[in-house]
Design a protein around this motif. Structure first.
Motif, PDB file in Angstrom:
ATOM      1  N   UNK A 496       0.821  -1.209   0.000  1.00 17.73           N
ATOM      2  CA  UNK A 496       0.000   0.000   0.000  1.00 17.73           C
ATOM      3  C   UNK A 496       0.857   1.261   0.000  1.00 17.73           C
ATOM      4  N   UNK A 497       1.958   1.219   0.720  1.00 16.12           N
ATOM      5  CA  UNK A 497       2.851   2.383   0.755  1.00 16.12           C
ATOM      6  C   UNK A 497       3.502   2.625  -0.604  1.00 16.12           C
ATOM      7  N   UNK A 498       3.790   1.554  -1.326  1.00 13.92           N
ATOM      8  CA  UNK A 498       4.450   1.676  -2.627  1.00 13.92           C
ATOM      9  C   UNK A 498       3.482   2.065  -3.745  1.00 13.92           C
ATOM     10  N   UNK A 499       2.288   1.495  -3.708  1.00 14.47           N
ATOM     11  CA  UNK A 499       1.419   1.567  -4.890  1.00 14.47           C
ATOM     12  C   UNK A 499       0.153   2.396  -4.694  1.00 14.47           C
ATOM     13  N   UNK A 502      -2.688   6.390  -0.249  1.00 16.14           N
ATOM     14  CA  UNK A 502      -3.420   6.386   1.018  1.00 16.14           C
ATOM     15  C   UNK A 502      -2.548   6.963   2.128  1.00 16.14           C
ATOM     16  N   UNK A 503      -3.169   7.703   2.997  1.00 17.81           N
ATOM     17  CA  UNK A 503      -2.442   8.280   4.115  1.00 17.81           C
ATOM     18  C   UNK A 503      -2.077   7.175   5.128  1.00 17.81           C
ATOM     19  N   UNK A 504      -1.067   7.479   5.962  1.00 19.40           N
ATOM     20  CA  UNK A 504      -0.568   6.497   6.930  1.00 19.40           C
ATOM     21  C   UNK A 504      -1.701   6.037   7.848  1.00 19.40           C
ATOM     22  N   UNK A 505      -2.518   6.970   8.319  1.00 20.26           N
ATOM     23  CA  UNK A 505      -3.592   6.568   9.242  1.00 20.26           C
ATOM     24  C   UNK A 505      -4.632   5.705   8.535  1.00 20.26           C
ATOM     25  N   UNK A 506      -4.847   5.943   7.219  1.00 20.09           N
ATOM     26  CA  UNK A 506      -5.795   5.120   6.462  1.00 20.09           C
ATOM     27  C   UNK A 506      -5.272   3.693   6.316  1.00 20.09           C
ATOM     28  N   UNK A 507      -3.976   3.578   6.027  1.00 19.02           N
ATOM     29  CA  UNK A 507      -3.358   2.247   5.914  1.00 19.02           C
ATOM     30  C   UNK A 507      -3.418   1.525   7.257  1.00 19.02           C
ATOM     31  N   UNK A 512      -6.105  -3.390  10.149  1.00 12.77           N
ATOM     32  CA  UNK A 512      -6.688  -3.903  11.388  1.00 12.77           C
ATOM     33  C   UNK A 512      -6.072  -3.316  12.629  1.00 12.77           C
ATOM     34  N   UNK A 513      -5.195  -2.297  12.463  1.00 10.63           N
ATOM     35  CA  UNK A 513      -4.622  -1.621  13.627  1.00 10.63           C
ATOM     36  C   UNK A 513      -5.495  -0.414  13.960  1.00 10.63           C
ATOM     37  N   UNK A 514      -5.673  -0.152  15.236  1.00  9.67           N
ATOM     38  CA  UNK A 514      -6.527   0.950  15.667  1.00  9.67           C
ATOM     39  C   UNK A 514      -5.736   2.192  16.075  1.00  9.67           C
ATOM     40  N   UNK A 515      -4.412   2.080  16.060  1.00  6.92           N
ATOM     41  CA  UNK A 515      -3.587   3.151  16.597  1.00  6.92           C
ATOM     42  C   UNK A 515      -2.412   3.415  15.652  1.00  6.92           C
ATOM     43  N   UNK A 516      -2.392   4.558  14.926  1.00  5.58           N
ATOM     44  CA  UNK A 516      -1.306   4.842  13.982  1.00  5.58           C
ATOM     45  C   UNK A 516       0.089   4.822  14.603  1.00  5.58           C
ATOM     46  N   UNK A 529      12.597   1.018   8.970  1.00  6.21           N
ATOM     47  CA  UNK A 529      12.243   2.355   8.519  1.00  6.21           C
ATOM     48  C   UNK A 529      10.820   2.669   8.961  1.00  6.21           C
ATOM     49  N   UNK A 530      10.521   3.950   9.133  1.00  9.19           N
ATOM     50  CA  UNK A 530       9.134   4.315   9.397  1.00  9.19           C
ATOM     51  C   UNK A 530       8.354   4.161   8.096  1.00  9.19           C
ATOM     52  N   UNK A 531       7.014   4.065   8.160  1.00  8.56           N
ATOM     53  CA  UNK A 531       6.239   3.971   6.913  1.00  8.56           C
ATOM     54  C   UNK A 531       6.537   5.114   5.934  1.00  8.56           C
ATOM     55  N   UNK A 532       6.671   6.343   6.433  1.00  9.87           N
ATOM     56  CA  UNK A 532       6.947   7.479   5.542  1.00  9.87           C
ATOM     57  C   UNK A 532       8.327   7.346   4.910  1.00  9.87           C
ATOM     58  N   UNK A 533       9.323   6.925   5.706  1.00  9.67           N
ATOM     59  CA  UNK A 533      10.671   6.733   5.150  1.00  9.67           C
ATOM     60  C   UNK A 533      10.667   5.628   4.089  1.00  9.67           C
TER      61      UNK A 533
END
Length: 539
Positions: A496-499, A502-507, A512-516, A529-533
């Motif tokens: 999802x991060x590559x293709x 969607x924002x990080x909180x949407x992903x 199934x995670x409730x807490x970004x 790495x962090x999702x943004x990195x």
């Protein structure tokens, strides 16, 4: 070792479940609950060893949960994890025998250190349960039952090598040495006794036994059991000094006289009839099986439905007897039904060893084994919803021949081939069933990846126990359910991060995670790495 995490903050539970190296600590299953009531439900269905719970939760507090655990699951250890360092909470936790009171936030290292102590305590307690002192106490409490079980083994011919059992017999206070001359005393309760319910009948049996021991124990060694036919059985050991001649004849007469007195006392004091059979004399333990069978045969053929009879057997026993190994427990039919394949092959070997040794020239005994094995194989086929012809294939043809086997070797080979075929099909079905369960689990996880997928939820979907699901999944795939779920989420996150844009909180919520922040933490732990990195690097 099974552990349960309880907190109404899902991120706390999920973080702990995914970031602590549980397997290194010896924890094989980690359950998750987001309320006290959900925790109780898991405790009802799983053998949880350790519970880590928050204090302040809606509905049922952590302290109330621990109080319930203390009353219903006394061996389950509890740890409190709270953001409150109030003295009243700590005081109540001490009263409830909570092992650890931990204050949030707590580092992984500190939690692991505290957990090691609790795990050590759990193991120490279970080792104490299995300790020698506990075992000896239980041994003494179960002494009569153990004595009876050993005698039943002797009567079934399982303990012919008495040298190996002699030390155990000493612990059980059994005074029967090899070559001791003895007889079997068989007692059948009749008429009035048969009208009692189970409890009253047990009391009557106990009374008859006491009368017999009172009369006989002064003169003979005694060993008692109740057999599978509900007869009271005594092995009566003669005085070692009365080896032969007139002294031994006097001992036999004494036994007969006291047995008749036993009948009279039972009639007078208990107002009921018993029939008594005294077997021929033999040497312990090798003659125990034959003398016992001889006494049973006398009850059937010479007493029958009559009551209050007394028989003292003399002369030689019948030369034709039934095969012993074929009918003594565990029966081959039960071993096959339970899927105990190694024990089944051992049982078959024992049957043919007896056939070869004692009935080499007897076609009748060969036929007896063939008919018994055939009935066993037909039952196993029908028990599994199949026709025997379909289950054993070409081997079925022998059942249609007029005289299928002329030698023991031919019958042995056929039986081994049939059991091999039954085992092969059972193994294939079990493997297919395991694969089916794993496929269902994987499909369910894929369909519900955006939801909070717990082991309990998965187990409910496939209608199996969570521990069983966990073991089957690990057996087939080599990884735990939680590891598979975690890996899928990380792979989908990377995709999802590559293709997508969607924002990080949407992903976060799609996985199934409730807490970004929690998602960012586990993603960085996995990829470094962090999702943004990761997204920036992919671009």
């Amino acid at each position: 070792m099974q552990l349960l995490l309880v907190d109404d903050e899902t991120s706390v539970v999920d973080t702990l479940a995914d970031t602590i190296p549980w397997h290194q600590l010896g924890v094989t299953v980690v359950h998750k609950a987001y309320s006290g009531f959900e925790a109780i439900e898991i405790l009802e269905n799983a053998a949880v060893n350790i519970v880590i719970t928050d204090i302040r939760m809606p509905g049922m507090s952590g302290l109330e949960l621990i109080q319930t655990i203390r009353s219903k699951w006394k061996k389950t250890k509890c740890m409190l994890l709270s953001g409150y360092a109030e003295f009243s909470y700590a005081q109540k936790a001490i009263e409830l025998n909570t092992l650890e009171y931990l204050i949030k936030p707590i580092s992984d290292e500190e939690l692991i250190e505290k957990l090691r102590k609790v795990i050590t305590e759990v193991r120490r307690e279970w080792e104490e349960v299995a300790s020698y002192q506990k075992a000896m106490q239980a041994f003494r409490e179960n002494l009569p039952l153990l004595r009876e079980k050993m005698l039943l083994n002797v009567l079934s011919g399982k303990s012919r090598d008495w040298g190996r059992n002699f030390e155990h017999a000493g612990l059980l206070n059994i005074n029967f040495k090899p070559e001791l001359r003895f007889a079997v005393l068989l007692i059948r309760l009749e008429q009035r006794f048969n009208r009692f319910d189970d409890f009253d009948c047990s009391l009557m049996e106990y009374s008859v036994r006491n009368i017999a021991e009172e009369l006989l124990s002064e003169h003979f060694s005694l060993w008692f059991c109740k057999d599978h036919y509900d007869y009271l059985v005594f092995l009566v050991g003669y005085n070692e000094q009365a080896i032969d001649g007139s002294a031994f004849a006097a001992e036999q007469k004494r036994l007969e006289k006291l047995s008749v007195q036993l009948q009279e006392n039972v009639q007078f004091y208990l107002k009921g009839d018993i029939s008594v059979v005294i077997s021929r004399t033999g040497c312990f333990p090798e003659d125990a099986y034959l003398l016992y069978q001889d006494a049973l045969l006398a009850i059937r053929n010479r007493i029958g439905n009559d009551s209050g009879m007394f028989l003292s057997l003399t002369g030689e026993p019948d030369s034709i007897v039934a095969l012993k190994k074929l009918y003594e427990p565990p029966l081959l039919i039960h071993l096959l039904e339970a899927g105990r394949w190694e024990a089944s092959f051992e049982k078959l070997a024992a049957i043919f060893e007896e056939l070869d040794h004692s009935w080499q020239e007897s076609q009748e005994h060969l036929q007896e084994v063939f008919f018994a094995l055939s009935a066993t194989f037909v039952y196993i086929a029908h028990r599994n919803g199949k026709r025997l012809m379909d289950l054993i294939g070409l081997h079925y043809g022998k059942l249609e021949e007029k005289r299928p086997f002329r030698t023991h070797a031919q019958l042995r080979e056929w039986a081994l081939n049939v059991i091999d075929e039954i085992k092969k099909q059972a193994d294939d079905e079990k493997r297919d069933m395991h694969d089916l369960v794993v496929d269902e689990v994987k499909a369910f996880i894929l369909q519900h990846l955006s939801e909070d997928v717990s082991l309990q939820t998965i187990a409910d979907h496939v209608h199996l126990h969570p521990v069983y699901v966990s073991k089957i999944f690990k057996l087939i795939t080599g990884e735990n359910v939680s590891e598979y779920l975690y890996q899928l989420r990380m792979e989908k996150a990377a995709h999802l991060l590559k293709h997508t844009n969607d924002k990080i909180y949407e992903i976060t919520f799609q996985l199934g995670y409730n807490n970004p922040p929690y998602f960012i933490k586990v993603f960085k732990k996995h990829y470094g790495l962090t999702p943004q990195e990761y997204r920036d690097g992919s671009g």
